[in-house]
Design a protein around this motif. Structure first.
Motif, PDB file in Angstrom:
ATOM      1  N   HIS A 128      32.621  40.375  38.124  1.00  0.00           N
ATOM      2  CA  HIS A 128      31.670  39.575  37.841  1.00  0.00           C
ATOM      3  C   HIS A 128      30.958  39.662  36.474  1.00  0.00           C
ATOM      4  O   HIS A 128      30.949  38.577  35.575  1.00  0.00           O
ATOM      5  CB  HIS A 128      30.520  39.362  38.805  1.00  0.00           C
ATOM      6  CG  HIS A 128      29.404  38.191  38.511  1.00  0.00           C
ATOM      7  ND1 HIS A 128      29.474  37.103  38.867  1.00  0.00           N
ATOM      8  CD2 HIS A 128      28.083  38.702  38.123  1.00  0.00           C
ATOM      9  CE1 HIS A 128      28.460  36.400  38.351  1.00  0.00           C
ATOM     10  NE2 HIS A 128      27.634  37.476  38.052  1.00  0.00           N
ATOM     11  N   GLN A 173      34.225  48.756  46.949  1.00  0.00           N
ATOM     12  CA  GLN A 173      34.380  47.304  46.982  1.00  0.00           C
ATOM     13  C   GLN A 173      33.369  46.613  46.296  1.00  0.00           C
ATOM     14  O   GLN A 173      33.246  45.656  45.528  1.00  0.00           O
ATOM     15  CB  GLN A 173      34.154  46.886  48.458  1.00  0.00           C
ATOM     16  CG  GLN A 173      35.536  47.192  49.193  1.00  0.00           C
ATOM     17  CD  GLN A 173      35.643  46.876  50.770  1.00  0.00           C
ATOM     18  OE1 GLN A 173      34.389  46.066  50.946  1.00  0.00           O
ATOM     19  NE2 GLN A 173      36.231  47.322  51.461  1.00  0.00           N
ATOM     20  N   GLY A 175      41.049  46.797  44.888  1.00  0.00           N
ATOM     21  CA  GLY A 175      41.578  45.526  44.021  1.00  0.00           C
ATOM     22  C   GLY A 175      42.816  45.461  44.032  1.00  0.00           C
ATOM     23  O   GLY A 175      43.483  45.573  44.843  1.00  0.00           O
ATOM     24  N   HIS A 218      33.747  47.189  42.560  1.00  0.00           N
ATOM     25  CA  HIS A 218      34.825  46.287  42.065  1.00  0.00           C
ATOM     26  C   HIS A 218      34.267  44.772  41.880  1.00  0.00           C
ATOM     27  O   HIS A 218      34.661  44.103  40.949  1.00  0.00           O
ATOM     28  CB  HIS A 218      36.188  46.211  43.182  1.00  0.00           C
ATOM     29  CG  HIS A 218      37.077  45.403  42.751  1.00  0.00           C
ATOM     30  ND1 HIS A 218      37.211  44.205  43.202  1.00  0.00           N
ATOM     31  CD2 HIS A 218      38.260  45.596  42.010  1.00  0.00           C
ATOM     32  CE1 HIS A 218      38.300  43.491  42.986  1.00  0.00           C
ATOM     33  NE2 HIS A 218      39.087  44.371  42.016  1.00  0.00           N
ATOM     34  N   ARG A 219      33.699  44.421  42.778  1.00  0.00           N
ATOM     35  CA  ARG A 219      33.162  43.076  42.725  1.00  0.00           C
ATOM     36  C   ARG A 219      32.154  42.804  41.718  1.00  0.00           C
ATOM     37  O   ARG A 219      32.248  41.510  40.822  1.00  0.00           O
ATOM     38  CB  ARG A 219      32.260  42.604  44.258  1.00  0.00           C
ATOM     39  CG  ARG A 219      32.028  41.269  44.221  1.00  0.00           C
ATOM     40  CD  ARG A 219      31.361  40.874  45.623  1.00  0.00           C
ATOM     41  NE  ARG A 219      30.125  41.703  45.788  1.00  0.00           N
ATOM     42  CZ  ARG A 219      30.231  42.805  47.043  1.00  0.00           C
ATOM     43  NH1 ARG A 219      31.515  42.782  47.449  1.00  0.00           N
ATOM     44  NH2 ARG A 219      29.170  43.256  47.429  1.00  0.00           N
ATOM     45  N   GLU A 220      31.350  43.555  41.257  1.00  0.00           N
ATOM     46  CA  GLU A 220      30.188  43.505  40.179  1.00  0.00           C
ATOM     47  C   GLU A 220      30.962  43.718  39.044  1.00  0.00           C
ATOM     48  O   GLU A 220      30.446  43.063  37.798  1.00  0.00           O
ATOM     49  CB  GLU A 220      29.202  44.614  40.507  1.00  0.00           C
ATOM     50  CG  GLU A 220      28.390  44.218  41.710  1.00  0.00           C
ATOM     51  CD  GLU A 220      27.372  43.119  41.628  1.00  0.00           C
ATOM     52  OE1 GLU A 220      27.314  42.618  40.682  1.00  0.00           O
ATOM     53  OE2 GLU A 220      26.972  42.641  42.905  1.00  0.00           O
TER      54      GLU A 220
END
Length: 266
Positions: free
Chosen positions: A223, A215, A252, A218-220
């Motif tokens: 961004h 997670q 995702g 995926h988030r980084e």
């Protein structure tokens, strides 16, 4: 005759000094707005022009628009539609900036073909004589410098040379701003990527929860890349090397348990 020679000599001295000041200012740390404002006002004074204006192409190369801070003349007289020209407008290919040619409007010379955008500007400012010179950076037009007069036959070849010389210095100042912008953006992107890697490394040392790590990655990833979607997958490593890859964890966008032929080849 002597008075005329003295007047010419004085004019050459004033113009040389103005160009020297523009060169010094263009190579200094002052803002682009200050450089352009000083240059346009000083040149308009020397040329005794009624109008002095610069149209600049933005860094994204989407529009060429009036640089309002440096304007010498009546802004209110110019309609909003005459203050900007989109680069994807067919007219732009015939503009001074794109053709990188000088535009002279004078009664005794050959009548130039004015694109509708220019016609609207000339009509709004009631210009009878005009000099428009391109700003060129690395072979690419990034803007135009305009000086106009309400009187016919007002400018001569010496005036054109003065504006052309000044435009070369102003183009250098515009280039420096573009380079600083690109450098700032590049450094900011590199910093964001380093921070993202640091966060992931710190999390790797603090947790063994694979789902939590996926997670975070995926988030980084979204961004730092600016992507609108994406998927991080973790394969089942217990399978033999000959077996088809199988997705054990994912985060995702929805992903099938097995890989497509294109993903396997990749």
């Amino acid at each position: 005759d002597n008075a005329f020679l003295v007047q010419q000599s004085s004019q050459r001295v004033q113009r040389s000094e103005a160009l020297r000041q523009i060169v010094v200012l263009a190579s200094s740390a002052v803002s682009l707005d200050e450089i352009l404002t000083f240059a346009v006002r000083e040149l308009a004074r020397l040329l005794r022009a009624d109008i002095g204006a610069i149209f600049l192409v933005d860094a994204a190369r989407t529009v060429m628009q009036l640089h309002r801070p440096s304007l010498v003349g009546d802004l209110d007289a110019l309609p909003e539609r005459s203050r900007r020209l989109l680069l994807d407008d067919p007219q732009f290919s015939s503009s001074v900036a794109d053709t990188q040619s000088i535009l002279r409007l004078e009664p005794n010379g050959p009548a130039p073909v004015l694109i509708p955008f220019y016609q609207s500007v000339v009509a709004a400012w009631k210009v009878a004589s005009l000099i428009a010179v391109p700003l060129v950076v690395r072979g690419e037009g990034v803007g135009e410098v305009w000086f106009g007069s309400v009187y016919h036959g007002f400018f001569d070849h010496g005036d054109e040379q003065l504006v052309s010389t000044a435009a070369g210095q102003l183009a250098g100042a515009v280039e420096q701003v573009f380079l600083r912008t690109q450098t700032d953006d590049g450094l900011r992107l590199r910093l964001e990527r380093l921070v993202a890697v640091s966060r992931i490394s710190r999390e790797l040392n603090n947790t063994l929860d694979i789902k939590q790590l996926i997670q975070l990655i995926h988030r980084e990833g979204l961004h730092t890349t600016g992507a609108s979607c994406g998927c991080v997958v973790f394969f089942d490593l217990s399978l033999s090397a000959d077996a088809a890859p199988l997705v054990k964890h994912w985060h995702g966008d929805l992903h099938e348990p097995s890989l497509s032929e294109a993903e396997v080849r990749a």
